[in-house]
Design a protein around this motif. Structure first.
Motif, PDB file in Angstrom:
ATOM      1  N   THR A 297       5.254   0.170   5.879  1.00 48.52           N
ATOM      2  CA  THR A 297       3.754   0.018   5.433  1.00 48.52           C
ATOM      3  C   THR A 297       4.426  -0.432   3.227  1.00 48.52           C
ATOM      4  O   THR A 297       4.612  -1.456   3.183  1.00 48.52           O
ATOM      5  N   ASN A 301       3.734  -3.793   6.666  1.00 47.89           N
ATOM      6  CA  ASN A 301       2.900  -3.245   7.540  1.00 47.89           C
ATOM      7  C   ASN A 301       1.957  -2.932   7.515  1.00 47.89           C
ATOM      8  O   ASN A 301       1.321  -2.298   6.438  1.00 47.89           O
ATOM      9  N   ASP A 302       1.141  -3.481   8.116  1.00 54.03           N
ATOM     10  CA  ASP A 302      -0.440  -3.063   7.319  1.00 54.03           C
ATOM     11  C   ASP A 302      -0.921  -2.138   9.180  1.00 54.03           C
ATOM     12  O   ASP A 302      -2.280  -1.813   9.060  1.00 54.03           O
ATOM     13  N   THR A 303       0.223  -1.756   9.761  1.00 51.11           N
ATOM     14  CA  THR A 303      -0.599  -0.542  11.094  1.00 51.11           C
ATOM     15  C   THR A 303      -0.734   0.579  11.382  1.00 51.11           C
ATOM     16  O   THR A 303      -0.522   1.612  11.517  1.00 51.11           O
ATOM     17  N   SER A 304       0.180   1.080   9.354  1.00 49.08           N
ATOM     18  CA  SER A 304       0.507   3.051   9.136  1.00 49.08           C
ATOM     19  C   SER A 304       0.879   3.298  10.371  1.00 49.08           C
ATOM     20  O   SER A 304       0.596   4.471  10.477  1.00 49.08           O
ATOM     21  N   ASP A 310       7.451   6.088   4.879  1.00 48.84           N
ATOM     22  CA  ASP A 310       6.741   5.748   3.149  1.00 48.84           C
ATOM     23  C   ASP A 310       6.803   6.564   2.773  1.00 48.84           C
ATOM     24  O   ASP A 310       7.041   6.097   1.195  1.00 48.84           O
TER      25      ASP A 310
END
Length: 652
Positions: A297, A301-304, A310
């Motif tokens: 992220t 990245n937006d999928t966690s 992170d």
């Protein structure tokens, strides 16, 4: 009855196979063009050149494949043609050959899915390490269905040969001496042209990498890679004098705290720190399989799928702009342990003469550390045990009966069955290898010995299987699930390690070996070399980001600088935080050697070619630049000196 007119009737099966091979290769090429529809150029000229170039390579590959059959049909006496022995030999080898190449076409599809490339060095390696590869195929694909499909296609081709009379013609026709000589000479001529007059790089006509790869033939590419597993830098690449190369590199490595031990063709030097700390924290390196920066992220990245990594990014020395040197695990190991730019061809990890080199392990050994290598599979794979064992590391792996050679003087410990909760083709799951590392760390701590551990993980690799119930994405579904499990296992490791008495005096270094995919339409897709790297638990540096562009080879020289160590160095890597450090990175394939400074990149290719680009990071595009002599010489110098030192024993 259809008569095969391409060759005399005795050679009808040769005609059938030749036409079938060309047709399948053509259809596969069309499929790859459709697969990469959004990345390839659809201009008619580009498509036609791709197909025409491919046809040339297909014809040569077919001729090479058919040479044994040509020799048989040309030399087999006419009086025995059609007899039982002739029929048995012909049916068996025709069916076997078709089966092998139908399977190879299927294999090319799966290889393309993973690497977006025709067969190359990786395919050659996979042929050597059959246990892991066969097990991986079994776990990734429905093997009985695949073999059944290959068998059905094979039987269909044989049926066509029977139906159209190719077998009948072969068994009831006798070739004249002139016909035999003409056919034999023709195929031998094409084969000789293919071996001596054609090179796999001749297919690389387009700046769009996909067009070049699709223009190749998988069979030809495989044997080209097998033949060129080592590439002599002076023979294949543009060079400068060795004196000039070493002068440039020594100048780049010079700093106020550096004193060279030798003059001339050497980079051996002493790194002196003004504080000269004697601290001996334990060091645990976790090299994570295929961990691209784009999974975090932190990098958009937006999928966690990496919440723990992170969180660590904000509590560590975090390298924001680090690039892997290559596209294979052995390249990552080479870069981190030897701190050296990649040499062309095979990684040093896999090459002869790679024992007793100056690795980061020697820096630790000089301070009394105990060095250990952990791998969840059989370390025979990719020559890992030979490399680490030959350079002073004790080995912890799943041996499966393989043994170290007698000249490797190290201790090897097998990870026992009772220590394993989950295992796939590549090895035990990340949680299991971490538990083994914790157990060994307890033993070293009890013995009063500082330890340096190097761990290679395996879970983030096809078939992407891991223990069920650990993360939301089911085991074996996709790469995202494997990344999520990788993150989960790291969280559990830190949770367990925090309870240990040695934890507060232990640094954890987390770094990827390479990205999940390096392929793209450019000569070198720079974005697919961007990796995360973190140093966790370093007192006084718990929240420090390093935005400077750097290479994998700079990781440990920077850590040694952060620890304020005096040490002997034979490394090409540098302390990124040093006042004279010039941001740069090495990004390479086994044939193309890239050197990047800022957004400029120079690429050295075999056949003594070079190209220059400006990297558009936003679009991951390479825009051509005019030749820059100074930049070219600097690029050559790094790679030429690295190759020279390894070949001439200068890395000892």
């Amino acid at each position: 009855m259809y008569r095969f007119r391409f060759l005399p009737n005795r050679f009808a099966l040769i005609s059938l196979f030749f036409c079938w091979f060309l047709l399948c290769s053509f259809l596969l090429r069309i499929a790859f063009l459709a697969w990469q529809f959004q990345e390839v150029s659809l201009q008619p000229g580009h498509v036609l050149r791709t197909l025409f170039t491919g046809f040339i390579f297909d014809a040569v590959a077919a001729s090479l494949v058919l040479l044994p059959a040509i020799i048989y049909f040309a030399l087999y006496p006419n009086r025995w043609v059609g007899k039982r022995a002739d029929r048995v030999i012909t049916y068996f080898f025709f069916g076997l050959t078709v089966f092998i190449f139908v399977f190879s076409f299927f294999a090319e599809v799966t290889f393309w899915e993973e690497f977006r490339s025709r067969f190359n060095f990786i395919a050659v390696d996979y042929l050597i390490y059959t246990h892991e590869v066969v097990a991986n195929i079994q776990e990734s694909y429905p093997l009985p269905l695949l073999i059944g499909g290959v068998l059905l296609v094979t039987l269909f081709v044989v049926f066509i040969g029977l139906r159209r009379g190719a077998f009948s013609q072969a068994f009831h026709s006798k070739a004249t001496g002139t016909q035999r000589i003409a056919v034999f000479a023709g195929f031998v001529l094409v084969a000789l042209i293919g071996v001596f007059g054609l090179d796999n790089s001749d297919a690389e006509w387009s700046p769009n990498r996909y067009h070049s790869e699709i223009s190749k033939n998988g069979v030809y590419s495989f044997f080209a890679a097998f033949r060129n597993n080592r590439m002599d830098f002076n023979e294949f690449y543009t060079t400068v004098s060795d004196e000039r190369a070493f002068s440039l590199v020594r100048g780049k490595l010079s700093a106020g705290n550096v004193s060279y031990e030798l003059s001339g063709k050497s980079i051996k030097r002493h790194i002196k720190d003004s504080i000269a700390s004697v601290a001996k924290p334990n060091i645990v390196v976790i090299m994570v399989e295929s961990l691209s920066a784009k999974f975090l992220t932190t990098f958009g990245n937006d999928t966690s799928i990496t919440p723990f990594l992170d969180s660590l990014a904000g509590q560590s020395v975090f390298f924001e702009n680090m690039y892997a040197t290559g596209t294979r695990t052995v390249r990552g190991m080479e870069a981190v342990t030897l701190s050296i730019p990649p040499t062309p061809g095979q990684s040093i990890v896999k090459r002869p003469g790679n024992s007793n080199l100056f690795t980061i392990g020697q820096v630790f050994s000089a301070r009394g550390y105990d060095n250990n290598f952990f791998y969840g599979g059989d370390g025979y794979f990719d020559n890992m045990n030979a490399f680490f064992g030959g350079n002073g590391f004790a080995i912890y792996d799943r041996g499966r009966g393989s043994v170290l050679s007698d000249d490797i003087k190290t201790t090897r410990h097998n990870i026992e069955d009772q220590e394993v909760t989950f295992e796939n083709a590549w090895g035990i799951c990340d949680e299991d290898i971490y538990r083994k590392m914790l157990k060994v760390s307890d033993e070293k701590y009890a013995a009063g010995k500082p330890f340096f551990h190097f761990i290679m993980t395996t879970s983030n690799h096809r078939p992407y299987t891991y223990p069920e119930g650990k993360v939301k994405i089911p085991s074996g579904k996709n790469r995202q699930g494997a990344v999520q499990y990788t993150d989960y296992a790291l969280r559990q490791l830190f949770k367990d390690a925090a309870q240990k008495p040695w934890f507060k005096n232990t640094l954890f270094v987390i770094v990827a070996d390479h990205c999940a995919s390096s392929a793209g339409k450019n000569e070198i897709d720079v974005a697919n070399y961007h990796i995360p790297a973190l140093v966790v638990n370093l007192p006084g540096h718990l929240n420090r980001s390093i935005p400077t562009q750097c290479s994998q080879i700079d990781l440990f020289p920077t850590l040694f600088g952060l620890l304020h160590w005096d040490y002997q160095s034979n490394f090409f890597g540098q302390d990124v935080l040093g006042s004279r450090y010039e941001p740069h990175a090495f990004v390479a394939t086994y044939r193309k050697l890239g050197y990047m400074k800022g957004n400029r990149i120079a690429i050295l290719s075999d056949q003594k070619k070079q190209s220059f680009y400006r990297w558009d990071k936003k679009n991951d595009a390479l825009r051509p630049l005019p030749m820059d002599k100074g930049f070219l010489e600097e690029t050559i110098a790094w790679y030429q000196t690295a190759d020279f030192l390894f070949l001439n024993g200068g890395l000892k």
